[in-house]
Design a protein around this motif. Structure first.
Motif, mmCIF file in Angstrom:
data_model
loop_
_atom_site.group_PDB
_atom_site.id
_atom_site.type_symbol
_atom_site.label_atom_id
_atom_site.label_comp_id
_atom_site.label_asym_id
_atom_site.label_seq_id
_atom_site.Cartn_x
_atom_site.Cartn_y
_atom_site.Cartn_z
ATOM 1 N N VAL A 5 -10.900 0.813 8.426
ATOM 2 C CA VAL A 5 -9.807 0.285 7.603
ATOM 3 C C VAL A 5 -10.340 -0.139 6.231
ATOM 4 C CG1 VAL A 5 -8.164 -1.626 7.385
ATOM 5 C CG2 VAL A 5 -8.346 -0.371 9.529
ATOM 6 N N ALA A 6 -11.489 -0.805 6.207
ATOM 7 C CA ALA A 6 -12.066 -1.217 4.927
ATOM 8 C C ALA A 6 -12.428 -0.002 4.083
ATOM 9 C CB ALA A 6 -13.299 -2.080 5.167
ATOM 10 N N GLY A 7 -12.961 1.036 4.710
ATOM 11 C CA GLY A 7 -13.297 2.252 3.976
ATOM 12 C C GLY A 7 -12.067 2.953 3.437
ATOM 13 N N GLU A 8 -11.015 2.985 4.213
ATOM 14 C CA GLU A 8 -9.788 3.630 3.748
ATOM 15 C C GLU A 8 -9.153 2.866 2.593
ATOM 16 O OE1 GLU A 8 -5.592 5.411 5.442
ATOM 17 O OE2 GLU A 8 -7.021 4.497 6.816
ATOM 18 N N ILE A 9 -9.182 1.553 2.649
ATOM 19 C CA ILE A 9 -8.643 0.745 1.550
ATOM 20 C C ILE A 9 -9.461 0.977 0.283
ATOM 21 C CG2 ILE A 9 -8.358 -1.625 0.729
ATOM 22 C CD1 ILE A 9 -7.563 -2.372 3.607
ATOM 23 N N ALA A 10 -10.791 0.995 0.420
ATOM 24 C CA ALA A 10 -11.645 1.246 -0.740
ATOM 25 C C ALA A 10 -11.402 2.645 -1.295
ATOM 26 C CB ALA A 10 -13.108 1.064 -0.353
ATOM 27 N N TYR A 11 -11.280 3.624 -0.425
ATOM 28 C CA TYR A 11 -11.022 5.004 -0.866
ATOM 29 C C TYR A 11 -9.700 5.095 -1.617
ATOM 30 C CZ TYR A 11 -10.137 10.010 -0.661
ATOM 31 O OH TYR A 11 -9.867 11.311 -0.987
ATOM 32 N N ASN A 12 -8.669 4.459 -1.096
ATOM 33 C CA ASN A 12 -7.364 4.503 -1.750
ATOM 34 C C ASN A 12 -7.373 3.789 -3.093
ATOM 35 O OD1 ASN A 12 -6.192 6.026 0.250
ATOM 36 N ND2 ASN A 12 -5.436 4.256 1.384
ATOM 37 N N LYS A 13 -8.172 2.752 -3.247
ATOM 38 C CA LYS A 13 -8.258 2.054 -4.539
ATOM 39 C C LYS A 13 -9.029 2.880 -5.549
ATOM 40 C CE LYS A 13 -7.674 -2.647 -3.029
ATOM 41 N NZ LYS A 13 -6.756 -3.329 -3.892
#
Length: 66
Positions: free
Chosen positions: A46-54
């Motif tokens: 989840v943290a990686g996906e949030i960072a990727y989306n930002k």
């Protein structure tokens, strides 16, 4: 050490030994052996996906053809 329990105290101490049996302690941890690693892996995902989306978010300044 401590004072002697006497016959009544000894009776109840023996009756309460079942509460400390290994089958009755830490049941949740043994019932779900992979839960801890799964929660950690999901949190990293989840943290990686949030960072990727930002980082790779589409810019809002480009004109739309609608």
């Amino acid at each position: 050490m401590g004072k002697a329990l006497g016959p009544t105290g000894e009776f109840f101490r023996r009756r309460d030994e079942w509460r400390k049996h290994p089958m009755l302690t830490n049941q949740f941890r043994h019932a779900t052996p992979g839960l801890r690693i799964a929660v950690v892996a999901f949190g990293i995902y989840v943290a990686g996906e949030i960072a990727y989306n930002k980082i790779y978010a589409p810019s809002h300044t480009s004109p739309c053809s609608h």
